[in-house]
Design a protein around this motif. Structure first.
Motif, PDB file in Angstrom:
ATOM      1  N   GLY A 128       4.615 -30.800  30.597  1.00 54.09           N
ATOM      2  CA  GLY A 128       6.182 -30.456  29.784  1.00 54.09           C
ATOM      3  C   GLY A 128       6.325 -29.399  29.430  1.00 54.09           C
ATOM      4  N   MET A 129       5.030 -28.909  28.412  1.00 52.16           N
ATOM      5  CA  MET A 129       5.178 -27.591  27.609  1.00 52.16           C
ATOM      6  C   MET A 129       5.089 -26.321  28.302  1.00 52.16           C
ATOM      7  N   LEU A 130       4.258 -26.287  29.666  1.00 53.01           N
ATOM      8  CA  LEU A 130       4.044 -25.532  30.547  1.00 53.01           C
ATOM      9  C   LEU A 130       5.153 -24.997  31.099  1.00 53.01           C
ATOM     10  N   VAL A 131       5.981 -26.010  31.532  1.00 53.32           N
ATOM     11  CA  VAL A 131       7.216 -25.881  32.418  1.00 53.32           C
ATOM     12  C   VAL A 131       8.244 -25.174  31.506  1.00 53.32           C
ATOM     13  N   ALA A 132       8.465 -26.011  30.068  1.00 54.24           N
ATOM     14  CA  ALA A 132       9.590 -25.405  29.248  1.00 54.24           C
ATOM     15  C   ALA A 132       9.079 -23.958  28.993  1.00 54.24           C
ATOM     16  N   LEU A 133       8.018 -23.547  28.482  1.00 51.91           N
ATOM     17  CA  LEU A 133       7.588 -22.519  27.958  1.00 51.91           C
ATOM     18  C   LEU A 133       7.580 -21.389  29.230  1.00 51.91           C
ATOM     19  N   SER A 134       7.416 -21.631  30.369  1.00 49.59           N
ATOM     20  CA  SER A 134       7.618 -20.884  31.502  1.00 49.59           C
ATOM     21  C   SER A 134       8.955 -20.430  31.591  1.00 49.59           C
ATOM     22  N   VAL A 135       9.960 -21.232  31.402  1.00 50.38           N
ATOM     23  CA  VAL A 135      11.170 -20.962  31.713  1.00 50.38           C
ATOM     24  C   VAL A 135      11.945 -20.147  30.431  1.00 50.38           C
ATOM     25  N   SER A 136      11.272 -20.762  29.271  1.00 56.60           N
ATOM     26  CA  SER A 136      11.537 -19.580  28.200  1.00 56.60           C
ATOM     27  C   SER A 136      10.912 -18.016  28.412  1.00 56.60           C
ATOM     28  N   ALA A 137       9.869 -18.003  29.037  1.00 57.10           N
ATOM     29  CA  ALA A 137       9.304 -16.620  29.275  1.00 57.10           C
ATOM     30  C   ALA A 137      10.072 -15.901  30.359  1.00 57.10           C
ATOM     31  N   VAL A 138      10.720 -16.530  31.372  1.00 55.47           N
ATOM     32  CA  VAL A 138      11.417 -16.034  32.439  1.00 55.47           C
ATOM     33  C   VAL A 138      12.819 -15.483  31.844  1.00 55.47           C
ATOM     34  N   ARG A 139      13.176 -16.466  31.008  1.00 53.96           N
ATOM     35  CA  ARG A 139      14.658 -15.989  30.267  1.00 53.96           C
ATOM     36  C   ARG A 139      14.485 -14.768  29.252  1.00 53.96           C
ATOM     37  N   GLN A 140      13.338 -14.820  28.521  1.00 55.56           N
ATOM     38  CA  GLN A 140      13.544 -13.538  27.573  1.00 55.56           C
ATOM     39  C   GLN A 140      12.778 -12.377  28.358  1.00 55.56           C
ATOM     40  N   LEU A 141      12.272 -12.179  29.218  1.00 56.79           N
ATOM     41  CA  LEU A 141      11.833 -11.059  30.179  1.00 56.79           C
ATOM     42  C   LEU A 141      13.023 -10.699  31.005  1.00 56.79           C
ATOM     43  N   THR A 142      13.888 -11.744  31.508  1.00 58.85           N
ATOM     44  CA  THR A 142      15.066 -11.010  32.107  1.00 58.85           C
ATOM     45  C   THR A 142      15.959 -10.595  31.089  1.00 58.85           C
ATOM     46  N   GLU A 143      16.083 -11.169  30.063  1.00 55.76           N
ATOM     47  CA  GLU A 143      16.766 -10.315  28.904  1.00 55.76           C
ATOM     48  C   GLU A 143      16.532  -9.129  28.639  1.00 55.76           C
ATOM     49  N   LEU A 144      15.254  -9.082  28.516  1.00 57.26           N
ATOM     50  CA  LEU A 144      14.622  -7.599  28.042  1.00 57.26           C
ATOM     51  C   LEU A 144      14.858  -6.530  29.006  1.00 57.26           C
ATOM     52  N   ILE A 145      14.812  -6.962  30.249  1.00 59.42           N
ATOM     53  CA  ILE A 145      14.752  -5.860  31.386  1.00 59.42           C
ATOM     54  C   ILE A 145      16.519  -5.591  31.337  1.00 59.42           C
ATOM     55  N   LEU A 146      17.310  -6.456  31.305  1.00 58.57           N
ATOM     56  CA  LEU A 146      18.769  -6.311  31.313  1.00 58.57           C
ATOM     57  C   LEU A 146      19.508  -5.206  30.201  1.00 58.57           C
ATOM     58  N   ARG A 147      18.476  -5.798  28.819  1.00 59.24           N
ATOM     59  CA  ARG A 147      19.064  -4.878  27.662  1.00 59.24           C
ATOM     60  C   ARG A 147      18.571  -3.329  27.927  1.00 59.24           C
ATOM     61  N   ARG A 148      17.458  -3.265  28.323  1.00 55.61           N
ATOM     62  CA  ARG A 148      16.832  -1.650  28.566  1.00 55.61           C
ATOM     63  C   ARG A 148      17.782  -1.249  29.740  1.00 55.61           C
ATOM     64  N   ARG A 149      18.149  -1.958  30.642  1.00 60.81           N
ATOM     65  CA  ARG A 149      19.322  -1.163  31.655  1.00 60.81           C
ATOM     66  C   ARG A 149      20.469  -0.953  30.948  1.00 60.81           C
TER      67      ARG A 149
END
Length: 221
Positions: free
Chosen positions: A187-208
């Protein structure tokens, strides 16, 4: 009899002496030119979409808490309760920090339900609750780069208690079972993986977005 000439003579208007400096009348203060009206800056797309995004986050966070309360209230085995508690608490935290802490408290709903909670829940609730609290606090202290440390903290607590718990209490055998550790860490791995994907996507979109704004500002006109 001759009439006097009414035309004024040069004596009334003496000629200007070229030796004396000519005094020019001082010009009046220049009137300020009216400034052109500034055009209102267009509303950035991220600001225009902010109310809708806030409503979406509130809806998804509330949905996670409702699902978690359902699994804790209704009859169920402890592996299902454990998996959903860890997973939905960390997922709810993605939509607002207070959602995560509310999910942490919902782990105790099982004691209020009309169905008696599993006997193992007396061990699971304080153990996993403490590990979840530490994970949430560490997760909130930083961004994307603290997620591995938050996951390592959660796993280390459960594995450590599973390995050395019996030395403190011979009856504390549940944390050392593979099923317990598998459900909690999964449960921890799935939730933190979702968090990592979300934050990475937001970081890329912010830089663009910043690059587009910089390119628009550098374009003349």
């Amino acid at each position: 009899m001759t009439q006097p000439d009414p035309t004024p003579t040069d004596a009334a208007h003496p000629a200007a002496d070229p030796a004396q400096p000519q005094v020019t009348p001082a010009a009046g203060p220049a009137r300020p030119q009216p400034r052109p009206a500034r055009r209102a800056a267009p509303t950035p797309p991220e600001q225009a979409a902010r109310p809708g995004m806030t409503l979406l986050k509130l809806t998804l966070g509330a949905a996670c808490l409702l699902a978690l309360a359902y699994f804790q209230w209704t009859p169920g085995e402890w592996p299902v309760r454990l998996l959903t508690w860890v997973l939905l608490t960390l997922l709810a935290d993605e939509f607002g920090g207070w959602f995560g802490y509310a999910g942490l408290l919902l782990g105790g709903v099982g004691y209020l339900s009309p169905v008696e909670p599993p006997a193992e829940w007396l061990i699971i609730l304080p153990l996993v609750g403490g590990a979840l609290m530490g994970t949430l606090l560490l997760k909130h202290s930083g961004g994307l780069f603290v997620l591995p440390f938050a996951g390592a903290l959660f796993a280390a607590v459960l594995i450590g208690v599973g390995r050395f718990g019996t030395s403190l209490d011979p009856q504390m055998t549940l944390p050392g079972t593979p099923e317990f550790q598998r459900n909690a860490i999964l449960g921890m791995l799935v939730a933190l993986s979702v968090s990592a994907v979300r934050q990475l996507t937001e970081l890329i979109l912010r830089r663009r977005r910043r690059r587009r704004v910089a390119a628009r500002a550098a374009t003349p006109g």
